[in-house]
Design an enzyme around this catalytic site. Structure first.
Site, mmCIF file in Angstrom:
data_model
loop_
_atom_site.group_PDB
_atom_site.id
_atom_site.type_symbol
_atom_site.label_atom_id
_atom_site.label_comp_id
_atom_site.label_asym_id
_atom_site.label_seq_id
_atom_site.Cartn_x
_atom_site.Cartn_y
_atom_site.Cartn_z
ATOM 1 N N HIS A 1 38.772 -50.956 97.929
ATOM 2 C CA HIS A 1 39.211 -49.961 97.581
ATOM 3 C C HIS A 1 38.525 -48.752 97.737
ATOM 4 O O HIS A 1 38.794 -47.595 98.266
ATOM 5 C CB HIS A 1 39.397 -50.191 95.884
ATOM 6 C CG HIS A 1 39.825 -48.853 95.137
ATOM 7 N ND1 HIS A 1 40.794 -48.203 95.178
ATOM 8 C CD2 HIS A 1 38.817 -48.203 94.297
ATOM 9 C CE1 HIS A 1 40.895 -47.212 94.306
ATOM 10 N NE2 HIS A 1 39.806 -47.210 93.752
ATOM 11 N N ARG B 1 37.197 -38.393 102.013
ATOM 12 C CA ARG B 1 35.972 -37.991 102.604
ATOM 13 C C ARG B 1 35.839 -38.113 104.205
ATOM 14 O O ARG B 1 36.264 -37.129 104.847
ATOM 15 C CB ARG B 1 34.813 -38.625 102.036
ATOM 16 C CG ARG B 1 34.480 -38.137 100.603
ATOM 17 C CD ARG B 1 33.228 -38.885 99.690
ATOM 18 N NE ARG B 1 33.200 -40.197 99.856
ATOM 19 C CZ ARG B 1 33.930 -40.852 98.651
ATOM 20 N NH1 ARG B 1 34.136 -40.130 97.681
ATOM 21 N NH2 ARG B 1 33.823 -42.313 98.802
ATOM 22 N N GLU C 1 45.791 -48.457 88.301
ATOM 23 C CA GLU C 1 44.772 -49.072 88.730
ATOM 24 C C GLU C 1 44.754 -50.570 88.475
ATOM 25 O O GLU C 1 44.772 -50.922 87.151
ATOM 26 C CB GLU C 1 43.473 -48.371 88.558
ATOM 27 C CG GLU C 1 43.294 -47.013 89.116
ATOM 28 C CD GLU C 1 42.006 -46.711 89.193
ATOM 29 O OE1 GLU C 1 41.181 -46.779 88.077
ATOM 30 O OE2 GLU C 1 41.709 -45.764 89.850
ATOM 31 N N GLU D 1 43.300 -53.854 87.796
ATOM 32 C CA GLU D 1 41.986 -54.073 87.315
ATOM 33 C C GLU D 1 42.070 -55.273 86.418
ATOM 34 O O GLU D 1 42.999 -55.686 85.909
ATOM 35 C CB GLU D 1 41.269 -53.190 86.720
ATOM 36 C CG GLU D 1 41.198 -51.840 87.542
ATOM 37 C CD GLU D 1 40.057 -50.678 86.885
ATOM 38 O OE1 GLU D 1 39.144 -51.216 86.256
ATOM 39 O OE2 GLU D 1 40.479 -49.784 87.340
ATOM 40 N N ASP E 1 44.343 -49.470 84.489
ATOM 41 C CA ASP E 1 43.703 -48.450 84.284
ATOM 42 C C ASP E 1 44.214 -46.907 84.569
ATOM 43 O O ASP E 1 44.156 -46.662 85.941
ATOM 44 C CB ASP E 1 42.185 -48.530 84.705
ATOM 45 C CG ASP E 1 41.298 -47.244 84.295
ATOM 46 O OD1 ASP E 1 41.544 -46.548 83.336
ATOM 47 O OD2 ASP E 1 40.418 -46.953 85.304
ATOM 48 N N GLN F 1 42.485 -35.778 88.685
ATOM 49 C CA GLN F 1 41.231 -36.510 88.893
ATOM 50 C C GLN F 1 40.853 -35.458 89.972
ATOM 51 O O GLN F 1 39.474 -35.157 90.041
ATOM 52 C CB GLN F 1 41.448 -37.765 89.358
ATOM 53 C CG GLN F 1 40.184 -38.676 89.885
ATOM 54 C CD GLN F 1 40.611 -40.019 90.291
ATOM 55 O OE1 GLN F 1 41.749 -40.297 90.085
ATOM 56 N NE2 GLN F 1 39.548 -40.624 90.768
ATOM 57 N N THR G 1 39.668 -50.744 90.691
ATOM 58 C CA THR G 1 40.609 -50.908 91.245
ATOM 59 C C THR G 1 40.405 -52.147 92.215
ATOM 60 O O THR G 1 39.447 -52.300 92.982
ATOM 61 C CB THR G 1 41.101 -50.065 92.166
ATOM 62 O OG1 THR G 1 41.551 -48.822 91.090
ATOM 63 C CG2 THR G 1 42.576 -50.220 92.810
HETATM 64 MN MN MN Z 1 39.417 -47.593 87.067
#
Ligand code: MN
Length: 426
Positions: A143, A152, A209, A211, A243, A250, A359
């Protein structure tokens, strides 16, 4: 071996083959019979829910120091959890005796069945714990690598700290809710196109997400560190954890202090907490940590768990399509490292705190644990069986996570966490 984990055990209650909840599971939760007002603690066997407050009132937990129904008549499990691991283990073992097919004391006692055993459809599941604090980690290397590549540097997707620190942030506990709670699409600040000032809008890239989360079983004092060795005694159990994340909110807000409103509008847990004891047979080695970690993070294998995880998406009036198949064993940083790291600076923890794994993505594109990754930032829409496409979640979509461990004919499952997305409040 832990008594309740004996694969030979069978229950006198009818449990369908392939159920997530055989007698070897014995998870803990809080429920309320639909026709009654008071919440109480329960366990689950097949499609039955067992009232632990009545079993306690009958005196069956005296050996565990539980002589009245009080501890199981709360609206959370926090008081029970605070009794400590030897008591969790002993209560679980005792339940495996009470419901053992070989035990004739109960199964033909009509009063016992009447007062103790509910059908799953006759109860409502409630939040199992009062959550004081919530930490979300970022511990799946696949992830973190995928997100790094997208946002990035494709050549150096992981930041220099990533293999040294189980990266995490402090999340919002008030918005952690139980499976079945509908969640409003969030509003917030969003940058559109190439503009440099934001608009106020509903999120257009609402994501899940995938999780798991562990629940702390211990409270500590400021300054007290939990070592890796002690960590497994300080974790009560695990749940599935959705999540929800608004990627557009974000992206604008997260520099420099991390996510804020993009992840505080609803995070959803499955109702049954499966104990680490029940998951013990499914321990497995995690990915090799190829950068040496500091001594406080060094651990003994095995410290991961082989838990299959599936994500389904169900459009309004449509049927469920599986859109992801992952596994908890892919976690680069394990729970014991996470808890040791959480407390190494002297942060105190409390019973009932929740720690999200981050995640959980696997190595293959069908195992990515978010729509951001599955649709690769919206460039590869996910095709559903009704012919429609998704880059992110739409209103009235329902997301369902299911998870289970299985080995040698024993299946220990988590049930499901179900989340429907509804429009923002006017
Ligand atoms: Mn999370």
């Amino acid at each position: 071996m832990i008594r309740a984990n004996n694969p030979e055990l069978k229950s006198w209650l009818f449990i369908e083959h392939g159920s997530d909840f055989p007698i070897q599971n014995i998870p803990f939760g809080i429920f309320k019979p639909k026709n009654q007002a008071n919440p109480r603690a329960g366990t689950r066997l097949g499609n039955f829910v067992i009232d632990l407050s009545v079993i306690a009132a009958l005196g069956y937990f005296k050996d565990e120091g539980i002589s009245s129904k009080e501890v199981f008549s709360q609206n959370t499990l926090n008081q029970f959890i605070s009794l400590g691991k030897p008591i969790w283990r002993s209560v679980r073992d005792k339940l495996s005796v009470i419901f053992d097919l070989e035990n004739r004391e109960f199964w033909n006692t009509p009063d016992f069945r009447e007062e103790v055993v509910y059908k799953i459809q006759d109860v409502e599941m409630l939040m199992p714990v009062s959550v004081g604090d919530y930490t979300d980690f970022y511990s799946s290397i696949e992830h973190a690598t995928n997100v790094g590549k997208m946002f990035r540097d494709a050549e150096n997707p992981l930041l220099p700290n990533w293999k040294h620190i189980p990266v995490g942030y402090h999340g919002r506990s008030s918005s952690i809710v139980i499976s079945g709670t509908n969640i409003h699409r969030p509003m917030g600040q969003i940058l559109q196109g190439n503009e440099d000032t934001p608009v106020f809008s509903q999120s257009r890239s609402l994501d899940f997400e995938l999780e798991m989360a562990f629940i702390s079983g211990k409270s500590t004092q400021l300054g007290q560190r939990i070592s890796i060795r002690e960590a497994s005694n300080s974790i009560f159990g695990l749940v599935l954890f959705n999540d929800l994340s608004a990627r557009d909110i974000q992206r604008w807000e997260y520099v420099p202090l991390g996510p804020f409103l993009s992840k505080s509008f609803g995070s959803i847990i499955s109702p049954w907490i499966v104990t680490l004891d029940a998951l013990e047979p499914f321990k497995t080695k995690g990915p090799k940590q190829d950068v040496a970690v500091l001594p406080y993070l060094q651990f003994e294998e095995p410290a991961n768990y082989d838990i299959h995880l599936d994500v389904f998406l169900k459009p309004e009036n449509g049927h469920e399509d599986r859109i992801c198949r992952s596994n908890f064993k892919y976690m680069y940083w394990n729970m014991f490292q996470q808890l040791a790291h959480q407390t190494v600076g002297g942060c105190n923890i409390n019973v009932g705190d929740i720690y999200g794994s981050g995640t959980i993505s696997g190595p293959t594109p069908d195992s990515f644990g978010s729509m951001l990754e599955l649709s690769w930032k919206g460039t590869k829409p996910i095709l559903l069986s009704d012919g429609s496409e998704r880059k992110f979640l739409e209103d009235n979509d329902t997301v369902i996570f299911r998870g289970f461990a299985e080995k040698n004919g024993i299946r220990i499952g988590f049930g499901e966490v179900v989340t429907k997305i509804i429009p923002p409040l006017k």
